[in-house]
Write an enzyme that holds these catalytic residues in place. Structure first.
Site, PDB file in Angstrom:
ATOM      1  N   GLU A  30      -9.650   3.245  -4.639  1.00 56.49           N
ATOM      2  CA  GLU A  30      -9.980   4.396  -5.008  1.00 56.49           C
ATOM      3  C   GLU A  30      -8.504   4.874  -5.851  1.00 56.49           C
ATOM      4  OE1 GLU A  30     -10.625   3.977   0.032  1.00 56.49           O
ATOM      5  OE2 GLU A  30      -9.369   3.465  -0.290  1.00 56.49           O
ATOM      6  N   ASP A  80     -11.956  -3.029  11.588  1.00 57.02           N
ATOM      7  CA  ASP A  80     -11.256  -2.294  12.023  1.00 57.02           C
ATOM      8  C   ASP A  80     -12.471  -0.810  12.614  1.00 57.02           C
ATOM      9  OD1 ASP A  80     -11.572  -2.087   9.427  1.00 57.02           O
ATOM     10  OD2 ASP A  80     -11.073   0.610   9.466  1.00 57.02           O
ATOM     11  N   HIS A 107      -2.669   3.112  -4.946  1.00 54.03           N
ATOM     12  CA  HIS A 107      -2.453   3.059  -3.135  1.00 54.03           C
ATOM     13  C   HIS A 107      -1.267   2.033  -3.747  1.00 54.03           C
ATOM     14  CE1 HIS A 107      -5.550   3.446  -0.771  1.00 54.03           C
ATOM     15  NE2 HIS A 107      -6.170   2.620  -1.752  1.00 54.03           N
ATOM     16  N   ASP A 150       0.520  -1.579   0.054  1.00 54.09           N
ATOM     17  CA  ASP A 150      -0.018  -0.254  -0.282  1.00 54.09           C
ATOM     18  C   ASP A 150       0.864   0.418  -0.558  1.00 54.09           C
ATOM     19  OD1 ASP A 150      -2.838   1.419   0.857  1.00 54.09           O
ATOM     20  OD2 ASP A 150      -3.113   0.023   0.630  1.00 54.09           O
TER      21      ASP A 150
END
Length: 551
Positions: free
Chosen positions: A319, A412, A249, A178
C-alpha cells in the site's frame, strides 16, 4: 481411536489407545535426555504450579518417570508420545519436536494444567494409555499481531506467545511500525519513539461519519523488552519476524524525522503521527539519506532479533501510493538516474536495496505481495495477503511464499453479521470458514507448491483497543487455523468440521483456564456485545460500513 473422538487440538497424525492409565503423582520424576533440557525446564515451570507436581530429575525409563529424549530418525518437529501405565516417554526429532509433544501431554492432563496455580493439589492427574505420533504439515505456522494501531504492553505479547505455543504455532510476525505508531526503541534515532510512538487521538466509527476519541494513545518496547520477548519466544520454539515498514505506512517515522518524507512536495514538518486508518499518502523519499537512515534502523533490529531465531525480516512494501513520487522532482531524478521505467520500479528499487543489504548480513527479506509490482527482488519471500494471486505468481517464479489471504485468515474481520457483534470490520469469516481454509492453491504444480513455506493468520488492531477485544477476534478461530497449519487435513469440502467442534468442547475448557476471552459458539456474552447507540461513549462501537478492509 478415530481422531474425531480425540480431544486434541490441533489433530495429531495418529493415536492408538490401550487399557489403563498413567497417574501423574507428587513423586513423578522428569528425566531430560541430552538436548531436551530446555523443554524440561518449561514443563516443570508450566506444570509445577498448575498441578502441584514438582517433577524432580529422574532416571530415563524408570517407573513413575516422564522421559524426554531425541531421536534423529524423526523429523525435527515430529514427536512420538508413549503413555504407559508405569511411565511416559516423549521422543522428538529435535528439541522443537519434544516441545510440541509436551504441549500434547499438557492437553491430555486436562484444563487444570493450564492454570497458574493449583486449584486442587490432591486431585488425581491421570492420562489414558496411548501412543500419539505427530508431525506438522507446514514449517511456517504463524500469527501476525499489529501493535502499531493499538499498542499491546509487553506482558500481553508474552501471553500471546504462550497462546501460540499452546496451539503449536511457531512464527510470531511482530508488526512494529506503521503510520499510527512506531513501537521499537532505536537508540541512534530516539525521536522514533519520543515522537513516533504517540498519537493525539484515535478514529472510530463509520467511514462516512468518523468519530474520534480525544485520548492520546501510544507506547513502545525498549530494547530490553524486545530482547526479553525474543528470548521468551525462543524458549517456546517460536521464531519472531520483526516488521519495519518501507516505503509506505511510514508517517510515524516521517513525523519524527521530517527529512525522510518528500519535502519538495509537502511540508513534512507539519505531519504528526496519523490518527486514522486506511492508506496514507505520505511515503518515504527515495533518497540516499532515507536508505542510510533505515540501514541504521535495521542494524539495531538485527542485533535485537538474532539470526538463529529470526532469519526473516519483514519490510512491509504494501500500500505505497505513488502520487508524491509522481509530483516530486527528487523522485523523478532518481528514476532517471537509475534508468527505471517509473514509480512501480522505484518501489522495487527500495525493496531490492534492502534485499541485498539483508542478504549480505545473512538474513532473508519478506514483504507483502505488493513487492511483486515493478519486479520482485531476487531473494525475497512473499506474504500473500490480497488473495491467492500474489502467492501463485511468486511460487511460479521460484520465490517462497507464506499464504495469508485476507478473505480467509484476517482475524480482525467479523465472525458473524449479528447486531450484537463488536464493531465489525471487513468480511464475515466464521469458525468454519477458517477451518476450511486451504493454504496451497490448487493451481500450483507439486514443484511450485514446495515454495509455500506455510501460512499465518493476521490480526490488525484498528478497532481493538485492548487485550479483551483481541482475544474475542482471535479465538476460537486461531484454534481452527492452527489445525489447518499443523494437521494433514483432507480437501476443504471433505473436512470434518463437526468433529472439530466436538473436540473444541474440551478445548474451550483449556481456553477458560488460560483466561482467554474468546467468542462463545452461541455469540458474544453480555460484556462482549456492542453497546446500544445511546450508550456509546464518543461513538465507540458504531459499526463501519462493512467494506473490506482499511477502515
Amino acid at each position: 481411536m478415530p481422531l474425531d473422538l480425540v480431544d486434541l487440538v490441533p489433530a495429531p497424525v495418529s493415536v492408538e489407545h490401550g487399557e489403563g492409565a498413567f497417574v501423574l503423582r507428587e513423586a513423578t520424576a522428569l528425566a531430560a535426555g541430552p538436548g531436551t533440557e530446555g523443554v524440561a525446564h518449561w514443563l516443570r515451570s508450566a506444570l509445577g504450579a498448575a498441578l502441584a507436581r514438582p517433577l524432580p530429575p529422574g532416571q530415563p525409563g524408570a517407573p513413575d518417570t516422564v522421559t524426554l529424549r531425541l531421536d534423529a530418525a524423526l523429523a525435527p518437529e515430529a514427536y512420538r508420545l508413549t503413555v504407559g501405565t508405569a511411565a511416559v516417554e516423549l521422543v522428538g526429532g529435535g528439541p522443537a519436536g519434544v516441545f510440541w509433544g509436551a504441549q500434547t501431554f499438557r492437553q491430555l492432563l486436562g484444563p487444570d494444567a493450564y492454570r497458574r496455580a493449583c486449584a486442587d493439589p490432591g486431585a488425581e492427574r491421570a492420562v489414558a494409555r496411548q501412543v500419539v505420533e505427530d508431525a506438522p504439515r507446514f514449517a511456517w505456522r504463524g500469527l501476525m499481531l499489529d501493535v502499531s494501531r493499538h499498542f499491546m504492553p509487553k506482558d500481553g505479547v508474552l501471553r500471546y506467545l504462550d497462546l501460540l505455543a499452546a496451539h503449536k504455532l511457531n512464527v510470531f510476525h511482530f508488526h512494529l511500525t506503521d503510520d499510527q505508531g512506531w513501537r521499537v526503541e532505536i537508540k541512534r534515532f530516539p525521536r522514533l519513539t519520543e515522537v513516533g510512538a504517540w498519537r493525539s487521538r484515535t478514529k472510530y466509527g463509520h467511514r462516512a461519519s468518523p468519530l474520534w476519541t480525544e485520548e492520546p494513545h501510544g507506547g513502545f518496547y525498549t530494547q530490553d523488552d524486545i530482547r526479553e520477548i525474543v528470548a521468551y519466544a525462543a524458549e517456546r520454539h517460536i521464531s519472531v519476524v520483526p516488521e519495519i515498514d518501507i516505503p509506505g505506512h511510514s508517517q510515524a517515522a516521517i513525523a519524527a524525522y521530517p527529512e525522510l518524507g518528500n519535502t519538495d512536495v509537502i511540508d513534512t514538518t507539519r505531519l504528526s503521527v496519523w490518527d486514522t486508518w486506511g492508506v496514507n499518502p505520505n511515503v518515504l523519499a527515495p533518497t540516499d539519506n532515507t536508505l542510510r537512515f533505515y540501514e541504521g534502523v535495521l542494524e539495531e533490529i538485527l542485533r535485537l532479533f538474532p539470526a538463529a531465531t529470526s532469519p526473516f525480516v519483514h519490510i512491509g512494501g504494501d500500500e505505497c501510493p505513488k502520487d508524491q513520487w509522481k509530483a516530486s522532482a527528487t523522485a523523478r531524478a532518481r528514476i532517471e538516474e537509475l534508468g527505471l521505467a517509473g514509480e512501480d520500479e522505484l518501489q522495487s528499487w527500495f525493496i531490492r536495496h534492502f534485499d541485498r543489504w539483508l542478504t549480505e548480513r545473512g538474513r532473508r527479506l519478506i514483504g507483502w505481495d505488493e513487492i511483486l509490482e515493478g519486479g520482485l527482488a531476487p531473494g525475497a519471500a512473499v506474504s500473500s495477503w490480497r488473495g491467492y494471486a500474489g502467492g501463485i505468481e511468486a511460487a511460479r517464479a521460484g520465490h517462497d511464499v507464506v499464504m495469508c489471504p485476507e478473505q480467509q485468515v484476517y482475524l480482525d474481520h467479523r465472525q458473524a453479521d449479528g447486531p450484537d457483534e463488536p464493531m465489525p470490520i471487513g468480511y464475515v469469516r466464521t469458525l468454519e470458514d477458517v477451518y476450511r481454509f486451504e493454504p496451497v492453491p490448487s493451481e500450483l504444480t507439486e514443484a511450485e507448491a514446495r515454495h509455500v513455506l506455510g501460512t499465518q493468520a493476521n490480526v490488525w488492531t484498528e478497532v481493538m483497543r485492548d487485550q479483551g477485544r483481541v482475544d474475542y477476534q482471535v479465538f476460537p478461530r486461531l484454534a481452527a487455523f492452527a489445525e489447518v497449519a499443523w494437521s494433514a487435513l483432507p480437501a476443504p469440502a471433505a473436512r470434518d468440521f463437526a468433529g472439530f467442534e466436538r473436540r473444541m468442547r474440551a478445548h474451550y475448557a483449556r481456553l477458560d483456564a488460560l483466561g482467554v476471552g474468546y467468542r462463545p459458539p452461541g455469540g458474544p456474552l453480555p460484556w462482549q456485545k456492542r453497546p446500544a447507540p445511546e450508550k456509546m461513549e464518543g461513538g465507540l462501537g458504531r459499526p463501519i460500513d462493512g467494506s473490506p478492509p482499511n477502515v
